[in-house]
Design a protein around this motif. Sequence first.
Motif, PDB file in Angstrom:
ATOM      1  N   ILE A 112       0.859  -1.182   0.000  1.00  0.00           N
ATOM      2  CA  ILE A 112       0.000   0.000   0.000  1.00  0.00           C
ATOM      3  C   ILE A 112       0.900   1.238   0.000  1.00  0.00           C
ATOM      4  O   ILE A 112       1.912   1.283   0.709  1.00  0.00           O
ATOM      5  CB  ILE A 112      -0.906   0.016   1.265  1.00  0.00           C
ATOM      6  CG1 ILE A 112      -1.951  -1.093   1.211  1.00  0.00           C
ATOM      7  CG2 ILE A 112      -1.549   1.383   1.463  1.00  0.00           C
ATOM      8  CD1 ILE A 112      -3.082  -0.872   0.211  1.00  0.00           C
ATOM      9  N   GLY A 113       0.514   2.233  -0.810  1.00  0.00           N
ATOM     10  CA  GLY A 113       1.192   3.537  -0.801  1.00  0.00           C
ATOM     11  C   GLY A 113       0.126   4.614  -0.716  1.00  0.00           C
ATOM     12  O   GLY A 113      -0.395   5.046  -1.737  1.00  0.00           O
ATOM     13  N   SER A 114      -0.236   4.992   0.493  1.00  0.00           N
ATOM     14  CA  SER A 114      -1.365   5.921   0.699  1.00  0.00           C
ATOM     15  C   SER A 114      -0.947   7.132   1.511  1.00  0.00           C
ATOM     16  O   SER A 114      -0.157   7.010   2.450  1.00  0.00           O
ATOM     17  CB  SER A 114      -2.485   5.181   1.437  1.00  0.00           C
ATOM     18  OG  SER A 114      -3.446   6.099   1.920  1.00  0.00           O
ATOM     19  N   LEU A 128      -8.564  -6.504   5.776  1.00  0.00           N
ATOM     20  CA  LEU A 128      -7.284  -6.679   5.070  1.00  0.00           C
ATOM     21  C   LEU A 128      -6.075  -6.459   5.988  1.00  0.00           C
ATOM     22  O   LEU A 128      -4.953  -6.270   5.504  1.00  0.00           O
ATOM     23  CB  LEU A 128      -7.197  -5.708   3.881  1.00  0.00           C
ATOM     24  CG  LEU A 128      -8.079  -6.022   2.671  1.00  0.00           C
ATOM     25  CD1 LEU A 128      -7.972  -4.906   1.626  1.00  0.00           C
ATOM     26  CD2 LEU A 128      -7.714  -7.368   2.040  1.00  0.00           C
ATOM     27  N   GLU A 129      -6.311  -6.502   7.293  1.00  0.00           N
ATOM     28  CA  GLU A 129      -5.198  -6.324   8.243  1.00  0.00           C
ATOM     29  C   GLU A 129      -4.200  -7.470   8.012  1.00  0.00           C
ATOM     30  O   GLU A 129      -4.609  -8.638   7.971  1.00  0.00           O
ATOM     31  CB  GLU A 129      -5.755  -6.391   9.664  1.00  0.00           C
ATOM     32  CG  GLU A 129      -4.799  -5.928  10.715  1.00  0.00           C
ATOM     33  CD  GLU A 129      -5.429  -6.003  12.107  1.00  0.00           C
ATOM     34  OE1 GLU A 129      -6.399  -6.769  12.300  1.00  0.00           O
ATOM     35  OE2 GLU A 129      -4.938  -5.299  12.999  1.00  0.00           O
ATOM     36  N   GLY A 130      -2.934  -7.140   7.831  1.00  0.00           N
ATOM     37  CA  GLY A 130      -1.914  -8.180   7.646  1.00  0.00           C
ATOM     38  C   GLY A 130      -1.866  -8.762   6.242  1.00  0.00           C
ATOM     39  O   GLY A 130      -1.073  -9.658   5.964  1.00  0.00           O
ATOM     40  N   TYR A 131      -2.691  -8.291   5.341  1.00  0.00           N
ATOM     41  CA  TYR A 131      -2.748  -8.867   3.982  1.00  0.00           C
ATOM     42  C   TYR A 131      -1.560  -8.442   3.123  1.00  0.00           C
ATOM     43  O   TYR A 131      -1.015  -9.245   2.369  1.00  0.00           O
ATOM     44  CB  TYR A 131      -4.062  -8.442   3.302  1.00  0.00           C
ATOM     45  CG  TYR A 131      -4.269  -9.042   1.935  1.00  0.00           C
ATOM     46  CD1 TYR A 131      -4.908 -10.272   1.789  1.00  0.00           C
ATOM     47  CD2 TYR A 131      -3.816  -8.393   0.789  1.00  0.00           C
ATOM     48  CE1 TYR A 131      -5.087 -10.836   0.537  1.00  0.00           C
ATOM     49  CE2 TYR A 131      -3.993  -8.948  -0.468  1.00  0.00           C
ATOM     50  CZ  TYR A 131      -4.629 -10.162  -0.593  1.00  0.00           C
ATOM     51  OH  TYR A 131      -4.805 -10.717  -1.828  1.00  0.00           O
ATOM     52  N   PHE A 132      -1.168  -7.181   3.208  1.00  0.00           N
ATOM     53  CA  PHE A 132      -0.137  -6.653   2.310  1.00  0.00           C
ATOM     54  C   PHE A 132       1.276  -6.940   2.830  1.00  0.00           C
ATOM     55  O   PHE A 132       1.500  -7.036   4.037  1.00  0.00           O
ATOM     56  CB  PHE A 132      -0.350  -5.146   2.096  1.00  0.00           C
ATOM     57  CG  PHE A 132      -1.585  -4.868   1.273  1.00  0.00           C
ATOM     58  CD1 PHE A 132      -1.524  -4.867  -0.107  1.00  0.00           C
ATOM     59  CD2 PHE A 132      -2.816  -4.668   1.889  1.00  0.00           C
ATOM     60  CE1 PHE A 132      -2.666  -4.656  -0.868  1.00  0.00           C
ATOM     61  CE2 PHE A 132      -3.971  -4.459   1.129  1.00  0.00           C
ATOM     62  CZ  PHE A 132      -3.888  -4.457  -0.252  1.00  0.00           C
TER      63      PHE A 132
END
Length: 218
Positions: A112-114, A128-132
């Motif tokens: 993620i780049g937010s 999606l916690e821990g997904y990336f």
Amino acid sequence: MSYKGIIFDLDGVICFTDQYHYQAWKEMADGIGVYFDEVINNRLRGVSRMASLDIILERSEKSYSEKEKEELAAQKNEIYKKLLEQMSPADLSEEVKNTLDELRNRGHKLAIGSSSKNTKMILKQLGLEGYFDAISDGTNITYSKPDPEVFLKAAAFLGLDPSDCLVVEDALAGIDAAVAGGFHGAGIGEAATHEKVTYPLEKFSDLLSVTRGEKDEV
Ligand code: B16
Ligand code: MG
């Protein structure tokens, strides 16, 4: 082209929090008697919280000190976080989830780049916690998009060079940031019209045809 890493913007790409940002800014602006509407809100996409506030205060006759601005931004963020509590895994579309799963299966590293400082909360709400594999967000940057810092950090967290990563964005400033950092960019929505976008996407799942994972190369 094959990319080892894919870096996703969050708001406007993985999920849609525009309406919550709008409601929270609107409540804050109403509180100080400053005009705010959806057209002005469109200018805030991908822009940091304090830069967003400066855009809203263009309509104010009063000038605010830095301390007062911090307080207004904090006030907006409290309202926004309350609204985020309504989000659930049902707000993650099947298309986005299936595409992410397929990209991961093909061997891409996903990040993620937010610009958002609320990234971790949003990911948690969406399930999606821990997904990336890596998260670079508003909490680890000094400069906002169109500065490339958030994407350069995401690539560094993945242990990859920018030339090995694709950035997926919905904001023009996000594509500017990607290009400035030496990344290829895939644009969705308004970002698909950016003259420097490498892949204009009609829909999120189009990513499956423009990317090829390392496993495909053997
Ligand atoms: P916060 P993105 C951006 O997220 C939003 O598009 C933008 O509207 C918001 O002001 C910014 O995050 C900061 O958000 O107030 O939560 O720190 O598109 O870069 O994922
Ligand atoms: Mg965005």
